[in-house]
Scaffold this motif. Structure first.
Motif, mmCIF file in Angstrom:
data_model
loop_
_atom_site.group_PDB
_atom_site.id
_atom_site.type_symbol
_atom_site.label_atom_id
_atom_site.label_comp_id
_atom_site.label_asym_id
_atom_site.label_seq_id
_atom_site.Cartn_x
_atom_site.Cartn_y
_atom_site.Cartn_z
ATOM 1 N N SER A 2 45.378 38.280 49.278
ATOM 2 C CA SER A 2 44.494 38.651 50.375
ATOM 3 C C SER A 2 43.264 37.758 50.365
ATOM 4 N N PRO A 3 42.582 37.608 51.515
ATOM 5 C CA PRO A 3 41.354 36.799 51.542
ATOM 6 C C PRO A 3 40.320 37.322 50.548
ATOM 7 N N GLU A 4 40.260 38.652 50.373
ATOM 8 C CA GLU A 4 39.292 39.215 49.422
ATOM 9 C C GLU A 4 39.618 38.787 47.998
ATOM 10 N N ALA A 5 40.923 38.770 47.665
ATOM 11 C CA ALA A 5 41.310 38.366 46.315
ATOM 12 C C ALA A 5 41.022 36.890 46.080
ATOM 13 N N VAL A 6 41.289 36.067 47.096
ATOM 14 C CA VAL A 6 41.009 34.639 46.971
ATOM 15 C C VAL A 6 39.520 34.414 46.736
ATOM 16 N N GLN A 7 38.684 35.123 47.511
ATOM 17 C CA GLN A 7 37.236 34.965 47.362
ATOM 18 C C GLN A 7 36.785 35.431 45.986
ATOM 19 N N ARG A 8 37.369 36.550 45.506
ATOM 20 C CA ARG A 8 36.994 37.058 44.190
ATOM 21 C C ARG A 8 37.352 36.065 43.098
ATOM 22 N N ASP A 9 38.577 35.503 43.170
ATOM 23 C CA ASP A 9 39.008 34.567 42.143
ATOM 24 C C ASP A 9 38.216 33.271 42.179
ATOM 25 N N ALA A 10 37.755 32.878 43.350
ATOM 26 C CA ALA A 10 36.979 31.644 43.463
ATOM 27 C C ALA A 10 35.683 31.729 42.673
ATOM 28 N N SER A 11 35.189 32.938 42.475
ATOM 29 C CA SER A 11 33.945 33.111 41.733
ATOM 30 C C SER A 11 34.162 33.160 40.222
ATOM 31 N N LEU A 12 35.420 33.219 39.796
ATOM 32 C CA LEU A 12 35.730 33.273 38.372
ATOM 33 C C LEU A 12 35.791 31.869 37.786
ATOM 34 N N SER A 13 35.424 31.756 36.505
ATOM 35 C CA SER A 13 35.685 30.508 35.804
ATOM 36 C C SER A 13 37.194 30.362 35.621
ATOM 37 N N ASP A 14 37.648 29.151 35.318
ATOM 38 C CA ASP A 14 39.073 28.940 35.105
ATOM 39 C C ASP A 14 39.576 29.791 33.938
ATOM 40 N N GLU A 15 38.788 29.892 32.868
ATOM 41 C CA GLU A 15 39.189 30.704 31.718
ATOM 42 C C GLU A 15 39.285 32.178 32.103
ATOM 43 N N ALA A 16 38.329 32.643 32.908
ATOM 44 C CA ALA A 16 38.367 34.034 33.353
ATOM 45 C C ALA A 16 39.564 34.271 34.277
ATOM 46 N N TYR A 17 39.913 33.270 35.081
ATOM 47 C CA TYR A 17 41.092 33.405 35.933
ATOM 48 C C TYR A 17 42.350 33.554 35.077
ATOM 49 N N GLN A 18 42.457 32.777 34.007
ATOM 50 C CA GLN A 18 43.592 32.922 33.088
ATOM 51 C C GLN A 18 43.709 34.356 32.612
ATOM 52 N N ASP A 19 42.572 34.925 32.182
ATOM 53 C CA ASP A 19 42.587 36.291 31.670
ATOM 54 C C ASP A 19 42.972 37.289 32.757
ATOM 55 N N ARG A 20 42.589 36.989 33.995
ATOM 56 C CA ARG A 20 42.890 37.901 35.097
ATOM 57 C C ARG A 20 44.366 37.875 35.471
#
Length: 390
Positions: A2-20
Motif C-alpha cells: 500500500s502507499p502507506e506501507a511504502v511511505q513507512r518503509d521509506a523512512s526506515l534505515s536499510d538495516e531496520a527494513y531488514q528487521d521489518r
C-alpha cells in the motif's frame, strides 16, 4: 504494498527494513536471529534475505529454467558489484507470479536495500556471504532442473542437495561466527569439520517433514536407494497410505538426520560459553529439529507437515530450557538426549560427517568467476555411504 506501507518503509534505515521484512518471510529465523549479538544479527539477517531472494528466483513457476538461471547469474553479479541491484529488481519483479508470496515480491522489489547492507559489512563478512550465495545459486539450480516424484537416486545425491541449499550456509555461519569472536576463531577447524553436517541435519528434518508438500509441487528429495532396500518405488507412493515398508525407510532416514543433529550439538558446544547469543541461535534450531524428528517417528502415515509440527508449548519449553542451560555443556547434552528419546539413530560408524572445502575468505581467486553455472557434484569431497554418528 500500500502507499502507506511504502511511505513507512521509506523512512526506515536499510538495516531496520531488514528487521521489518524478516518475520514476513521466515517465522523460524525471526525467532532465532534476534538472539545473536547486534553485529552478527545484521550480517546473518542480510545473508538469510539474500538466500531467500535466490530461492524466490529459483522457485517461481512463471520463470522458465533458462530465465531463472539468467536471473540467478545477474543476482550473483549484483552481489559482486558487476550489475545494478535496482535494475535487476525492476526487470525481475514484474516476472514473478501470484504463487510467490507477497512478502517475497516485496523483498525482491527492495533488493537494492538489502544489497546496500551487504556492501556495508566488513570485508570478511561480505565475502563469506557472497560466496555462499554464489555456490548456492549454482547447485540449487542444477538440482531443481532434475526434480521429480522419483526422488534422487542415492543418499549421496541427497547429501549433495542438502549441501547446496543448506550446508554452504553452515560454512558461511562458521566464518561469520569466527570473524565476530576471537575465541570462536580458535575452534575454526573443529567448527568446519561439523558445519556442513549441522546444516544437513536441519535440512533433512525439513525434507522429511515436508515430503508431501514437496510432492504436491512435483519434487521429492528423498533417496530412492533407501526405499528400494524396502521394496518401494518413490514414484508410486501416495500420502495417507499405510505401508510398513515406507515407514521403515522413513525411520532409516530419520536415524541419519538424528546422527547429523548430534554433530550439530557438537558444533554448538564448540562455540565459546561467553557467546550465549550464538549458542541460543543454534540451540533453538537444533531443539526444534530433534523434536520434529520425534513427531515424525511417532506419527507413521502422516500426510501433511502440519501433523508433525512442533506445538507452541514445546517451542516455548525449548527456549526456556536451553536459556537456562546455555553455558553448561553437560546439561545441554542431557537436554538433547531427553528430547531425542525414542528417535531412531543410525548405527555408530555409518554416518560420516560430510565435509566440503571451506568458503575461502582471504581473497577472491580464479575459482570464483561470479557467473552461476550448473555446478558439478564433487564426489571426491564427500561420500556419505560411509557415515559416522557421534
Amino acid at each position: 504494498m500500500s502507499p502507506e506501507a511504502v511511505q513507512r518503509d521509506a523512512s526506515l534505515s536499510d538495516e531496520a527494513y531488514q528487521d521489518r521484512i524478516l518475520p514476513a518471510v521466515s517465522r523460524t529465523f525471526a525467532l532465532t536471529i534476534p538472539e545473536l549479538p547486534p553485529a552478527l544479527r545484521t550480517s546473518v539477517t542480510n545473508a538469510y534475505l539474500l538466500c531467500r531472494i535466490a530461492d524466490t528466483i529459483e522457485d517461481d513457476p512463471a520463470l522458465s529454467p533458462s530465465a531463472s538461471l539468467l536471473y540467478l547469474q545477474r543476482f550473483v553479479a549484483v552481489l559482486y558489484g558487476h550489475e545494478s541491484a535496482g535494475l535487476l529488481a525492476k526487470d525481475l519483479t514484474p516476472q514473478l507470479s501470484n504463487q510467490t508470496l507477497e512478502a517475497e515480491h516485496e523483498l525482491v522489489a527492495n533488493m537494492e536495500r538489502i544489497v546496500r547492507v551487504t556492501n556495508r559489512l566488513d570485508g570478511q563478512q561480505r565475502l563469506a556471504i557472497q560466496r555462499c550465495v554464489e555456490v548456492m545459486c549454482g547447485g540449487m539450480h542444477k538440482f531443481q532442473q532434475t526434480a521429480s516424484l522419483r526422488g534422487v537416486p542415492r543418499q549421496t545425491d541427497m547429501d549433495d542437495y542438502c549441501y547446496y541449499v543448506a550446508g554452504v550456509v553452515g560454512q558461511m555461519l562458521t566464518e561469520l561466527f569466527c570473524g565476530h569472536s576471537p575465541k570462536a576463531a580458535l575452534q575454526r577447524t573443529g567448527l568446519h569439520e561439523l558445519d556442513v553436517s549441522f546444516a544437513q541435519g536441519l535440512q533433512m528434518t525439513n525434507i522429511l517433514k515436508d515430503i508431501w508438500e514437496d510432492r504436491a509441487r512435483g519434487a521429492c528429495w528423498l533417496p530412492q536407494e533407501v526405499f528400494s532396500r524396502h521394496g518401494l518405488d518413490l514414484g508410486q507412493i501416495e500420502a495417507g497410505s499405510t505401508d510398513a515398508r515406507f515407514d521403515a525407510a522413513m525411520r532409516e532416514l530419520v536415524g541419519v538426520a538424528h546422527a547429523h543433529l548430534r554433530n550439530a550439538l557438537s558444533f554448538t558446544l564448540l562455540i565459546p560459553e561467553d557467546e550465549p547469543g550464538i549458542r541460543r541461535f543454534c540451540l533453538w534450531a537444533l531443539g526444534l529439529a530433534i523434536l520434529t524428528l520425534r513427531k515424525i517417528t511417532g506419527t507413521p502415515g502422516f500426510s501433511s507437515g502440519r501433523q508433525v509440527k512442533v506445538p507452541r508449548s514445546a517451542v516455548a519449553m525449548t527456549r526456556v530450557s536451553t536459556n537456562f542451560a546455555v553455558r553448561n555443556n553437560w546439561m545441554l547434552r542431557r537436554l538433547f538426549n531427553f528430547a531425542a528419546r525414542g528417535v531412531p539413530l543410525a548405527p555408530a560408524g555409518t554416518v560420516r560427517r560430510p565435509t566440503r572445502p571451506a568458503l575461502y575468505v582471504a581473497a577472491p581467486t580464479a575459482e570464483f568467476s561470479h557467473v552461476v553455472r550448473s555446478l558439478p557434484v564433487d564426489r571426491g569431497a564427500r561420500r556419505s555411504e560411509g557415515r559416522s554418528a557421534l
